[in-house]
Write a protein that holds these residues in place. Structure first.
Motif, PDB file in Angstrom:
ATOM      1  N   GLN A 143     -27.175  15.432  11.785  1.00  0.00           N
ATOM      2  CA  GLN A 143     -26.117  15.364  12.781  1.00  0.00           C
ATOM      3  C   GLN A 143     -25.233  14.138  12.594  1.00  0.00           C
ATOM      4  N   LEU A 144     -25.825  13.029  12.105  1.00  0.00           N
ATOM      5  CA  LEU A 144     -25.088  11.771  11.978  1.00  0.00           C
ATOM      6  C   LEU A 144     -24.425  11.582  10.616  1.00  0.00           C
ATOM      7  N   LEU A 149     -17.501  13.080   4.546  1.00  0.00           N
ATOM      8  CA  LEU A 149     -18.205  13.586   3.372  1.00  0.00           C
ATOM      9  C   LEU A 149     -18.279  15.104   3.388  1.00  0.00           C
ATOM     10  N   VAL A 150     -18.547  15.660   4.572  1.00  0.00           N
ATOM     11  CA  VAL A 150     -18.637  17.115   4.695  1.00  0.00           C
ATOM     12  C   VAL A 150     -17.287  17.762   4.410  1.00  0.00           C
ATOM     13  N   GLU A 166     -26.636  18.161  -2.016  1.00  0.00           N
ATOM     14  CA  GLU A 166     -25.857  17.070  -2.595  1.00  0.00           C
ATOM     15  C   GLU A 166     -25.087  16.243  -1.567  1.00  0.00           C
ATOM     16  N   VAL A 167     -25.009  16.730  -0.328  1.00  0.00           N
ATOM     17  CA  VAL A 167     -24.272  15.988   0.702  1.00  0.00           C
ATOM     18  C   VAL A 167     -25.169  15.668   1.886  1.00  0.00           C
ATOM     19  N   LEU A 168     -25.669  16.692   2.567  1.00  0.00           N
ATOM     20  CA  LEU A 168     -26.434  16.477   3.789  1.00  0.00           C
ATOM     21  C   LEU A 168     -27.749  15.750   3.525  1.00  0.00           C
ATOM     22  N   TRP A 247     -29.636   7.865  -4.111  1.00  0.00           N
ATOM     23  CA  TRP A 247     -28.998   9.151  -3.853  1.00  0.00           C
ATOM     24  C   TRP A 247     -28.044   9.096  -2.663  1.00  0.00           C
ATOM     25  N   ARG A 248     -28.258   8.137  -1.760  1.00  0.00           N
ATOM     26  CA  ARG A 248     -27.493   8.114  -0.515  1.00  0.00           C
ATOM     27  C   ARG A 248     -26.042   7.759  -0.810  1.00  0.00           C
ATOM     28  N   PRO A 249     -25.114   8.568  -0.316  1.00  0.00           N
ATOM     29  CA  PRO A 249     -23.694   8.243  -0.543  1.00  0.00           C
ATOM     30  C   PRO A 249     -23.325   6.941   0.150  1.00  0.00           C
TER      31      PRO A 249
END
Length: 258
Positions: A143-144, A149-150, A166-168, A247-249
């Motif tokens: 949710q946060l 990014l989405v 790859e995003v969430l 891995w974290r954007p």
């Protein structure tokens, strides 16, 4: 000037002080040995019958592994589904939070009535115990996730699978790791508590059996094995957190230190 004590050194100093106090308390008569066995007596009791404890430990490990599969798999999947849907978040998260506040030990008699006192009831009970913190943490993390990014991923034509993996998932990783920690600890506790209540094998069963026979050193050796299990799982999750940190954007203005 004396350099300050580092965190690792301080940790070992505190641990050594606890062990010394633990050894001294029964020997000096501060606590009856039938209530508190010394560390030396505890280790000797475990070494006197290693086969029994090893078999019980293997049995408990098998149950914990299966229960973790349920807690992590179902909890993670439900967390992603609920976290990505505003309707489901508003409808289900308050209900899930309310259920999570219930002491789950009260449902174990129901589990034994349905599944018996074998491994199945322990696995489902412990998996259910760890399911809710994993679900809540994953849902909160998803949710946060930064909406930018989405939007960027959608603009680039990302598929639902790419969006999730790859995003969430990378962006929600800190919350997910927190959920894995709490869920793993509760799952381990759930298996051991269930074995203590009704079982014919496992570390929890050995603890209860030795307690009823006033074999205090054996009881404490079983407790040490439970602590070892929980500590090993937490250490493994900590290593996973460090390995997956890259891995974290990155957010705006944030720098990564590799």
């Amino acid at each position: 000037m004396t350099p300050p004590i580092g965190p690792v050194a301080l940790r070992w100093i505190v641990l050594g002080a606890i062990l010394l106090l633990w050894e001294a308390a029964p020997r000096l008569g501060w606590v009856p040995p039938v209530i508190l066995a010394t560390p030396s007596a505890t280790l000797l009791a475990g070494l006197a019958d290693p086969g029994t404890f090893a078999r019980a430990l293997l049995f408990t490990l098998t149950e914990i592994a299966a229960a973790l599969g349920l807690a992590y798999g179902l909890g993670g999947l439900a967390g992603v589904v609920i976290g990505t849907s505003p309707l489901l978040r508003q409808a289900l998260l308050p209900l899930v939070s309310s259920v999570y506040a219930i002491p789950f030990v009260v449902i174990y008699p129901v589990m034994t009535a349905w599944l018996g006192i074998g491994p199945s009831s322990k696995i489902w009970f412990a998996g259910f115990y760890g399911f809710f913190p994993v679900l809540l943490s994953v849902a909160a993390g998803v949710q946060l996730v930064d909406r930018n990014l989405v939007l960027m991923a959608r603009s680039a034509g990302a598929s639902p699978r790419q969006m999730a993996l790859e995003v969430l998932l990378p962006a929600a990783l800190p919350a997910i790791i927190s959920g894995l920690r709490i869920g793993g600890a509760l799952t381990t506790i759930g298996v051991v508590v269930a074995e203590m209540l009704a079982a014919t094998d496992g570390i929890g069963f050995l603890i209860t059996q030795n307690r009823t026979m006033f074999r205090t050193p054996e009881v404490y050796f079983g407790i040490l094995l439970v602590l070892l299990l929980a500590g090993t799982l937490d250490t493994a999750i900590g290593r996973l957190e460090r390995r997956t940190a890259r891995w974290r954007p990155l957010r705006e203005g944030e720098m990564r230190h590799d």
